[in-house]
Design a protein around this motif. Structure first.
Motif, PDB file in Angstrom:
ATOM      1  N   CYS A 170       1.123 -13.806 -22.087  1.00 43.85           N
ATOM      2  CA  CYS A 170       2.335 -13.226 -21.490  1.00 43.85           C
ATOM      3  C   CYS A 170       2.455 -13.688 -19.988  1.00 43.85           C
ATOM      4  O   CYS A 170       3.535 -13.604 -19.544  1.00 43.85           O
ATOM      5  CB  CYS A 170       1.800 -11.661 -21.509  1.00 43.85           C
ATOM      6  N   GLU A 183       8.812  -8.152 -16.361  1.00 44.13           N
ATOM      7  CA  GLU A 183       8.003  -7.042 -17.367  1.00 44.13           C
ATOM      8  C   GLU A 183       7.004  -7.942 -18.055  1.00 44.13           C
ATOM      9  O   GLU A 183       7.017  -8.735 -18.950  1.00 44.13           O
ATOM     10  CB  GLU A 183       9.071  -6.379 -18.207  1.00 44.13           C
ATOM     11  N   ASN A 209       3.219  -6.619 -19.735  1.00 48.82           N
ATOM     12  CA  ASN A 209       2.333  -5.424 -20.307  1.00 48.82           C
ATOM     13  C   ASN A 209       2.728  -4.029 -19.611  1.00 48.82           C
ATOM     14  O   ASN A 209       2.139  -3.361 -19.038  1.00 48.82           O
ATOM     15  CB  ASN A 209       1.043  -5.811 -19.841  1.00 48.82           C
ATOM     16  N   ASP A 210       4.211  -3.848 -19.766  1.00 52.09           N
ATOM     17  CA  ASP A 210       4.895  -2.432 -19.106  1.00 52.09           C
ATOM     18  C   ASP A 210       4.657  -2.403 -17.681  1.00 52.09           C
ATOM     19  O   ASP A 210       4.874  -1.627 -17.163  1.00 52.09           O
ATOM     20  CB  ASP A 210       4.399  -1.522 -19.920  1.00 52.09           C
ATOM     21  N   ILE A 211       4.576  -3.522 -16.900  1.00 55.31           N
ATOM     22  CA  ILE A 211       4.325  -3.452 -15.559  1.00 55.31           C
ATOM     23  C   ILE A 211       5.486  -4.265 -14.794  1.00 55.31           C
ATOM     24  O   ILE A 211       5.642  -5.599 -15.383  1.00 55.31           O
ATOM     25  CB  ILE A 211       2.986  -3.928 -14.986  1.00 55.31           C
ATOM     26  N   THR A 212       6.111  -3.927 -14.127  1.00 51.31           N
ATOM     27  CA  THR A 212       7.206  -4.796 -13.298  1.00 51.31           C
ATOM     28  C   THR A 212       6.671  -5.474 -12.125  1.00 51.31           C
ATOM     29  O   THR A 212       6.004  -4.871 -11.320  1.00 51.31           O
ATOM     30  CB  THR A 212       8.399  -3.863 -13.010  1.00 51.31           C
ATOM     31  N   GLU A 226       3.050  -6.497  -7.983  1.00 51.26           N
ATOM     32  CA  GLU A 226       3.688  -5.265  -8.774  1.00 51.26           C
ATOM     33  C   GLU A 226       4.850  -4.806  -7.690  1.00 51.26           C
ATOM     34  O   GLU A 226       4.448  -4.845  -6.680  1.00 51.26           O
ATOM     35  CB  GLU A 226       2.585  -4.282  -8.919  1.00 51.26           C
ATOM     36  N   LYS A 228       6.314  -1.993  -7.462  1.00 51.18           N
ATOM     37  CA  LYS A 228       5.778  -0.767  -6.891  1.00 51.18           C
ATOM     38  C   LYS A 228       5.151  -0.609  -5.462  1.00 51.18           C
ATOM     39  O   LYS A 228       5.437   0.148  -4.728  1.00 51.18           O
ATOM     40  CB  LYS A 228       5.035   0.208  -7.900  1.00 51.18           C
TER      41      LYS A 228
END
Length: 688
Positions: free
Chosen positions: A265, A282, A284-287, A310, A312
């Motif tokens: 990925c 994106e 594994n559902d992490i931006t 990340e 965030k």
């Protein structure tokens, strides 16, 4: 006590003679032999007769000494080597650099070059001696103790000291006199080993300093909060910091392993990421906020750097992410270092653009289709005080005239059939505090030109269907591939709007005028598509590269990128001329008939105007000169020793206009160089 054997040392230069005698003394040969030294100039037959052996400094000196020797005179021609202890400074010169090897005689220079090459010195060494004419392009000189012969054109001289007598010649002297060299030989070896040991110590110090630097860099990389990954052209991992190891769940011992060992990925995200761009990805559902950069060495791709983290974690990135998700086309992506070029005029233009970026004044970018006008506009915004505010772009050739006004200035609720109930914020309002890029401004409709003129004058707008004045703080960057002055003469573009836009003009050169960039860009694009397609590396053959350099490139950099993308799909490991989707017809079109240019040159020479013609064309061809008036031209020529009256210059400009080398524009438009003028300049300015 037995009488010492007498040896006569003969050299061409005094400093060489002193070096050799000092060396023989330091080694301790004075204990075994009595030495006398002379230069060729001082040599007489009587001096030779009173000595047992003649020691000649080189084979070329032997040809000068030979007339003084009879057939019974014994002699030895020395084998000489360089003083290795003095090589440290040479090792700091980049490989392949051109440098003079300066000596008193050509053969001596060539012998020293051979020794240095055998030592492993990888420089382009050119022999230089007093009879040779210097080249101004060579700035470094290396000399074995003869700096007096270094030409004045050289800016840096490295003196490695006169060449020393090799140990093989010293042993040959002992053998000639039938003296056992063993006791002395240890002394001789020690002298030579001392030089090697000193040199080794210097290298050890350099390696130590390099190691400390490497450790410091490793420590810095490991302490960066962002994940850092570097891989080379063979897709082998070279650097991986702790943050990257944690994200990728790898061990720390992955250097020199293929990048495809990382989770698929992440591998796919890196492969699909555009070079020089920052993106939100994106995984594994992490931006993740991710950026890819090429590391260049000598205009070649050396490795690739990936930085990610990340989203965030960044308050600023969070803000940009939300804004980017809501507002398409509102963030600048490119910086000045994303514009790759080896062209001096383009580099000069970028320096000017960097200075203009600090201003709030309107910029007008002129350039053909595909030259990168929007990339330059984004780079200017990124380098400006408004860099953290929106960058909004609008293309006047892409939006219909009926929609353009409401898109630019917005509209109030119920302004027209189909309008949104809440109204619409226009692009100018979206760019408030930032920059707005007006691309293809030459295609703006007359009604839009009128509105734009008012916005530029008043720095305020009114929405369609509204009655409220909205103040604006926005920096305007406009661009066009059209000749706006011609449009003014045709009556399709407002002259007052032109002067509002043309405050700080910048000119982007077409690709055919920056041929040095073609191979550089091919290399970058090849690497990009190699990764995107997951294919093996491919290179252009010399014939294919030459074919590209001769091509007209009407689509400029954009067309070149398309060509590389095409061959990346269809070629093997080598790209041949036949693989390229460009035609011979397009190559023929770019070449002005040589006979016409030669005839034009002869005509100017006959009139006595050739040198000043080249001077005028050189000025008009400068990257920051869009057009020039007679006053600026007169000053430029006066600084270079040409004194003309305004009438004389007017006559010369008229002649160049008639010959098609320049275009003289009406009114205060001044003069500018034509494509034919550029070709003439490229072909003949070397004769100035």
């Amino acid at each position: 006590m037995a009488e010492k054997k007498r040896i006569l040392v003969v050299s061409y230069m005094k400093n060489t003679l002193h070096t050799l005698l000092n060396q023989l003394n330091e080694i301790g040969l004075m204990e075994h032999f009595e030495f006398e030294g002379v230069t060729v100039e001082q040599l007489e037959a009587s001096i030779i007769k009173r000595n047992s052996l003649v020691l000649v400094s080189s084979s070329i000196v032997y040809t000068m000494v030979k007339p003084y020797l009879d057939e019974n005179t014994p002699y030895i021609i020395t084998t000489r080597t360089i003083n290795y202890a003095n090589l440290r400074e040479i090792l700091e010169i980049p490989k392949g650099t051109q440098a003079y090897l300066v000596s008193d005689l050509r053969q001596s220079a060539e012998e020293t070059i051979s020794i240095l090459e055998e030592t492993g010195i990888e420089l382009d060494l050119i022999p230089y001696y007093p009879q040779k004419r210097p080249e101004s392009s060579i700035a470094i000189a290396i000399t074995p103790g003869e700096p007096q012969f270094v030409p004045e054109t050289v800016s840096k001289t490295i003196n490695i000291g006169s060449r020393l007598i090799d140990i093989s010649t010293l042993i040959e002297i002992f053998n000639f006199f039938q003296i056992s060299p063993f006791s002395a030989k240890a002394h001789l070896s020690a002298r030579f080993m001392q030089s090697v040991i000193h040199f080794s110590k210097e290298l050890s110090n350099e390696i130590f300093r390099s190691t400390i630097l490497q450790r410091s860099l490793d420590s810095i990389v490991q302490n960066i909060d962002d994940a850092v990954l570097v891989y080379n052209n063979e897709n082998e991992i070279e650097v991986l910091n702790k943050a990257a190891i944690d994200y990728l769940k790898l061990s720390s011992q992955v250097q020199k392993q293929n990048i495809n060992i990382i989770p698929s990925c992440y591998y796919q995200a890196i492969k699909n990421l555009s070079v020089g761009q920052e993106n939100f990805v994106e995984i594994n559902d992490i931006t993740f906020y991710m950026r890819k950069k090429r590391i260049m060495v000598d205009d070649q791709v050396y490795s690739t750097l990936i930085i990610f983290r990340e989203a965030k974690d960044y308050q600023k990135i969070e803000h940009d992410f939300r804004f980017k998700a809501k507002q398409k086309n509102s963030m600048a992506r490119y910086r000045f270092d994303d514009i790759k070029t080896a062209s001096l005029p383009v580099l000069e233009m970028l320096k000017v653009a960097g200075r203009l970026a600090k201003s709030d004044s309107t910029i007008l970018i002129l350039g053909e289709t595909g030259t990168g006008k929007e990339v330059l506009a984004q780079a200017i915004h990124k380098a400006s005080p408004r860099r953290y505010e929106p960058f909004v772009g609008v293309n006047f050739a892409a939006i219909s005239e009926s929609l353009m006004e409401s898109e630019l200035f917005g509209y109030e609720p119920g302004s027209f059939t189909g309008a949104r109930k809440r109204g619409h914020i226009g692009l100018f309002e979206q760019a408030h505090l930032g920059s707005i890029f007006l691309d293809e401004i030459g295609d703006a409709a007359p009604v839009i030109q009128n509105r734009l003129l008012r916005v530029l004058q008043e720095r305020q707008i009114m929405r369609v269907g509204g009655d409220t004045i909205i103040p604006l703080d926005v920096r305007v960057i406009a661009a066009t591939n059209k000749n706006l002055k011609n449009l003014i003469e045709e009556g399709t573009f407002r002259e007052d709007l032109y002067y509002r836009l043309n405050v700080l003009p910048l000119k982007l050169l077409p690709l055919r005028e920056r041929k040095k960039d073609i191979s550089l860009l091919i290399n970058l694009f090849s690497k990009e598509f190699q990764e995107k397609l997951g294919r093996e590396p491919f290179v252009f053959t010399k014939e294919a590269l030459r074919y590209c350099e001769d091509y007209y490139w009407p689509g400029n950099v954009r067309e070149l990128r398309n060509v590389v993308e095409y061959v990346a799909h269809i070629s093997g490991d080598k790209v041949y001329k036949e693989d390229l989707p460009i035609n011979d017809v397009d190559i023929v079109q770019v070449e002005e008939p040589r006979k016409e240019l030669e005839k034009l040159k002869e005509d100017l020479l006959e009139k006595g105007f050739f040198q000043e013609t080249v001077m005028i064309l050189q000025y008009l061809n400068q990257a920051h000169v869009i057009s020039a008036g007679r006053f600026s031209l007169l000053n430029y020529l006066l600084e270079r020793g040409y004194s003309f009256s305004e009438q004389q210059l007017r006559y010369r400009l008229k002649l160049l206009h008639e010959k098609g080398l320049t275009l003289t524009q009406r009114g205060r438009g001044g003069s500018r160089i034509t494509d034919k003028g550029k070709m003439f300049l490229e072909g003949f300015e070397m004769h100035l």
